[in-house]
Design an enzyme around this catalytic site. Structure first.
Site, PDB file in Angstrom:
ATOM      1  N   LYS A  39      44.784  36.127  26.564  1.00 42.25           N
ATOM      2  CA  LYS A  39      44.103  35.996  27.854  1.00 42.25           C
ATOM      3  C   LYS A  39      43.071  34.876  27.772  1.00 42.25           C
ATOM      4  O   LYS A  39      42.181  34.883  26.918  1.00 42.25           O
ATOM      5  CB  LYS A  39      43.397  37.309  28.215  1.00 42.25           C
ATOM      6  CG  LYS A  39      42.687  37.266  29.560  1.00 42.25           C
ATOM      7  CD  LYS A  39      42.241  38.642  29.994  1.00 42.25           C
ATOM      8  CE  LYS A  39      40.887  39.039  29.500  1.00 42.25           C
ATOM      9  NZ  LYS A  39      39.761  38.298  30.103  1.00 42.25           N
ATOM     10  N   ASP A  66      43.160  34.406  33.345  1.00 47.75           N
ATOM     11  CA  ASP A  66      42.276  35.377  34.008  1.00 47.75           C
ATOM     12  C   ASP A  66      41.171  34.632  34.745  1.00 47.75           C
ATOM     13  O   ASP A  66      40.027  34.601  34.303  1.00 47.75           O
ATOM     14  CB  ASP A  66      41.722  36.317  32.918  1.00 47.75           C
ATOM     15  CG  ASP A  66      40.725  37.335  33.445  1.00 47.75           C
ATOM     16  OD1 ASP A  66      40.726  37.600  34.658  1.00 47.75           O
ATOM     17  OD2 ASP A  66      39.943  37.860  32.632  1.00 47.75           O
ATOM     18  N   LEU A  67      41.535  33.999  35.861  1.00 47.65           N
ATOM     19  CA  LEU A  67      40.528  33.245  36.622  1.00 47.65           C
ATOM     20  C   LEU A  67      40.164  33.941  37.930  1.00 47.65           C
ATOM     21  O   LEU A  67      39.353  33.447  38.703  1.00 47.65           O
ATOM     22  CB  LEU A  67      41.025  31.812  36.871  1.00 47.65           C
ATOM     23  CG  LEU A  67      41.225  30.962  35.614  1.00 47.65           C
ATOM     24  CD1 LEU A  67      41.672  29.546  35.976  1.00 47.65           C
ATOM     25  CD2 LEU A  67      39.958  30.901  34.766  1.00 47.65           C
ATOM     26  N   LYS A  68      40.808  35.056  38.209  1.00 47.34           N
ATOM     27  CA  LYS A  68      40.462  35.887  39.376  1.00 47.34           C
ATOM     28  C   LYS A  68      40.278  35.045  40.636  1.00 47.34           C
ATOM     29  O   LYS A  68      39.189  34.988  41.227  1.00 47.34           O
ATOM     30  CB  LYS A  68      39.186  36.694  39.110  1.00 47.34           C
ATOM     31  CG  LYS A  68      39.293  37.614  37.892  1.00 47.34           C
ATOM     32  CD  LYS A  68      38.042  38.457  37.729  1.00 47.34           C
ATOM     33  CE  LYS A  68      38.096  39.354  36.515  1.00 47.34           C
ATOM     34  NZ  LYS A  68      38.108  38.646  35.216  1.00 47.34           N
ATOM     35  N   PHE A  69      41.349  34.406  41.062  1.00 49.34           N
ATOM     36  CA  PHE A  69      41.249  33.553  42.255  1.00 49.34           C
ATOM     37  C   PHE A  69      40.782  34.358  43.468  1.00 49.34           C
ATOM     38  O   PHE A  69      41.267  35.458  43.727  1.00 49.34           O
ATOM     39  CB  PHE A  69      42.615  32.931  42.578  1.00 49.34           C
ATOM     40  CG  PHE A  69      43.160  32.041  41.487  1.00 49.34           C
ATOM     41  CD1 PHE A  69      42.342  31.129  40.820  1.00 49.34           C
ATOM     42  CD2 PHE A  69      44.499  32.102  41.130  1.00 49.34           C
ATOM     43  CE1 PHE A  69      42.840  30.299  39.826  1.00 49.34           C
ATOM     44  CE2 PHE A  69      45.014  31.279  40.139  1.00 49.34           C
ATOM     45  CZ  PHE A  69      44.183  30.379  39.484  1.00 49.34           C
ATOM     46  N   ASP A  71      39.828  33.050  47.312  1.00 48.29           N
ATOM     47  CA  ASP A  71      39.543  31.955  48.239  1.00 48.29           C
ATOM     48  C   ASP A  71      40.465  32.099  49.450  1.00 48.29           C
ATOM     49  O   ASP A  71      41.211  33.089  49.563  1.00 48.29           O
ATOM     50  CB  ASP A  71      39.772  30.610  47.511  1.00 48.29           C
ATOM     51  CG  ASP A  71      38.795  29.536  48.002  1.00 48.29           C
ATOM     52  OD1 ASP A  71      38.654  29.405  49.234  1.00 48.29           O
ATOM     53  OD2 ASP A  71      38.201  28.832  47.171  1.00 48.29           O
ATOM     54  N   PRO A  73      43.763  31.560  51.755  1.00 53.30           N
ATOM     55  CA  PRO A  73      45.137  31.628  51.250  1.00 53.30           C
ATOM     56  C   PRO A  73      45.673  30.308  50.686  1.00 53.30           C
ATOM     57  O   PRO A  73      46.204  30.266  49.577  1.00 53.30           O
ATOM     58  CB  PRO A  73      45.944  32.081  52.476  1.00 53.30           C
ATOM     59  CG  PRO A  73      44.970  32.888  53.275  1.00 53.30           C
ATOM     60  CD  PRO A  73      43.642  32.219  53.074  1.00 53.30           C
ATOM     61  N   THR A 130      34.411  46.461  37.688  1.00 50.14           N
ATOM     62  CA  THR A 130      33.778  47.655  37.116  1.00 50.14           C
ATOM     63  C   THR A 130      32.260  47.513  37.027  1.00 50.14           C
ATOM     64  O   THR A 130      31.556  48.491  36.815  1.00 50.14           O
ATOM     65  CB  THR A 130      34.347  47.979  35.715  1.00 50.14           C
ATOM     66  OG1 THR A 130      34.419  46.761  34.984  1.00 50.14           O
ATOM     67  CG2 THR A 130      35.715  48.600  35.805  1.00 50.14           C
ATOM     68  N   GLN A 200      30.898  47.777  26.433  1.00 55.65           N
ATOM     69  CA  GLN A 200      31.788  48.601  27.249  1.00 55.65           C
ATOM     70  C   GLN A 200      31.183  50.003  27.350  1.00 55.65           C
ATOM     71  O   GLN A 200      30.785  50.587  26.348  1.00 55.65           O
ATOM     72  CB  GLN A 200      33.195  48.683  26.627  1.00 55.65           C
ATOM     73  CG  GLN A 200      33.919  47.349  26.537  1.00 55.65           C
ATOM     74  CD  GLN A 200      34.431  46.853  27.898  1.00 55.65           C
ATOM     75  OE1 GLN A 200      34.158  47.462  28.933  1.00 55.65           O
ATOM     76  NE2 GLN A 200      35.151  45.751  27.881  1.00 55.65           N
ATOM     77  N   ARG A 221      36.939  41.842  21.489  1.00 59.95           N
ATOM     78  CA  ARG A 221      36.085  41.843  20.296  1.00 59.95           C
ATOM     79  C   ARG A 221      36.516  42.723  19.131  1.00 59.95           C
ATOM     80  O   ARG A 221      36.316  42.319  17.983  1.00 59.95           O
ATOM     81  CB  ARG A 221      34.637  42.132  20.719  1.00 59.95           C
ATOM     82  CG  ARG A 221      34.026  40.943  21.448  1.00 59.95           C
ATOM     83  CD  ARG A 221      32.814  41.316  22.255  1.00 59.95           C
ATOM     84  NE  ARG A 221      33.170  42.141  23.400  1.00 59.95           N
ATOM     85  CZ  ARG A 221      32.296  42.622  24.277  1.00 59.95           C
ATOM     86  NH1 ARG A 221      31.015  42.347  24.122  1.00 59.95           N
ATOM     87  NH2 ARG A 221      32.703  43.353  25.297  1.00 59.95           N
TER      88      ARG A 221
END
Ligand code: C5P
Length: 247
Positions: A39, A66-69, A71, A73, A130, A200, A221
Site C-alpha cells: 500500500k 491509498d490516496l482516498k480521492f 473531488d 466526478p 475512524t 491503533q 508497523r
C-alpha cells in the site's frame, strides 16, 4: 470454503508508511512475492510519486494506491485513469464524494481498461474515517450514528458499483451482512497479539479480522517497524486461518 488459487498471503497488504523511496524499496525487495499487495499512501506518494509505484509494479508486485480521492466526478475519473496507467491493482475514493462520482469512476475506469486491454483495478470506498466520532458527525450535521453511517455508505458504494470498502475490524460483520459475499472488505487496524498497539485503539488480530470476513488485512508497523520484518511476516502468516471466501 477454500478459494482455489487464492493463497492466504494474498490477503495481506503491507502499508509502506515510510518517508522515501529507498526505504520503501528495501521493504519491497525483502517482502517481494510474499504478500498480496503493497500500500502506497499519501506520505510516500507525495514524496516518491508515480515512479516508485511503477517500480514496484514492474518488479511484479501489486500496489494498492491509498490516496482516498475526494473531488468532483470528472476530477476523480481523471485521477483514476492516471492510477490505472501506473498499473495499480487497487485504489480508493471517498464514498462521500457521491453516487455520480462513484458510478462515473467505475464506468470510465472500466472503459479505459477495456480499450487498452488492461485489468481494471479494484476500486474501494472509504466510508467514515475512524478518526471521526459521533460528535464530529453531529457537528457536520449528520444525525446518524457512526455505525449507521458506515452501513449507509457501504450500501451506496455497492450501488455505485464499487468493488468494496475499507472498514475497521469492528465494522466487518455488519458490512458483510448488509452488502453480502463478493463485496470486498479491506481492514486496517490489525495487530498480532505479540505486537505493540502503536496508535491503533480499536484493533483486531489478523486471525480475528479474517474470521470476521475481511478479504484483505492492511498491516504496517508490526512488519515494517520490526527488526526482522520477514520473521514478523512469517509469524503473522502462520497465525492466519484458511481462507473463508474471497474474490
Ligand atoms: O502501521 P499500521 O499497521 O497501523 O498501519 C495501518 C495503515 O492503515 C496505515 O497506512 C493507516 O493510515 C491505515 N489506516 C488505519 N486506520 C484506518 C484507515 C487507514 O490504520 N481507519
Amino acid at each position: 470454503m477454500e478459494v482455489p488459487g487464492k493463497k492466504i498471503k494474498d490477503s495481506l497488504i503491507i502499508a509502506l508508511d515510510v518517508p522515501a523511496a529507498d526505504r520503501a524499496l528495501e521493504l519491497v525487495n525483502l517482502l517481494r512475492g510474499k504478500v498480496g499487495m503493497f500500500k502506497v499512501g499519501s506520505q510516500l506518494f507525495t514524496s516518491a510519486g508515480p515512479q516508485l509505484v511503477q517500480e514496484i509494479v514492474s518488479g511484479g508486485d501489486n500496489v494498492f494506491l491509498d490516496l482516498k480521492f475526494h473531488d468532483i466526478p470528472r476530477t476523480v475519473v481523471n485521477a483514476a485513469i492516471e492510477a490505472v496507467k501506473m498499473g495499480v491493482s487497487m485504489f480508493n475514493l471517498h464514498t462521500m464524494g457521491g453516487m455520480e462520482m462513484m458510478r462515473l469512476t467505475v464506468h470510465e475506469t472500466a472503459r479505459y481498461c477495456s480499450a487498452f486491454k488492461l485489468r481494471r483495478p479494484k476500486i474501494v470506498g472509504v466510508t467514515v474515517l475512524t478518526s471521526l466520532d459521533q460528535e464530529n458527525l453531529q457537528r457536520m450535521g449528520l444525525k446518524e450514528s457512526v455505525d449507521e453511517m458506515v452501513i449507509r455508505l457501504s450500501l451506496l458504494a455497492l450501488e455505485g458499483g464499487l468493488d468494496g470498502v475499507i472498514a475497521s475490524p469492528r465494522e466487518i460483520r455488519a458490512i458483510r451482512g448488509a452488502c453480502g459475499e463478493g463485496f470486498i472488505i479491506v481492514t486496517p487496524g490489525i495487530r498480532p497479539s505479540w505486537a505493540s498497539a502503536d496508535d491503533q485503539r480499536r484493533f483486531s488480530t489478523p486471525r480475528e479480522a479474517i474470521e470476521a470476513g475481511a478479504d484483505y488485512i492492511v498491516i504496517g508497523r508490526p512488519i515494517t517497524g520490526s527488526k526482522d520484518p520477514l520473521l514478523s511476516l512469517e509469524r503473522i502468516l502462520s497465525e492466519l486461518p484458511p481462507l473463508q471466501g474471497g474474490k
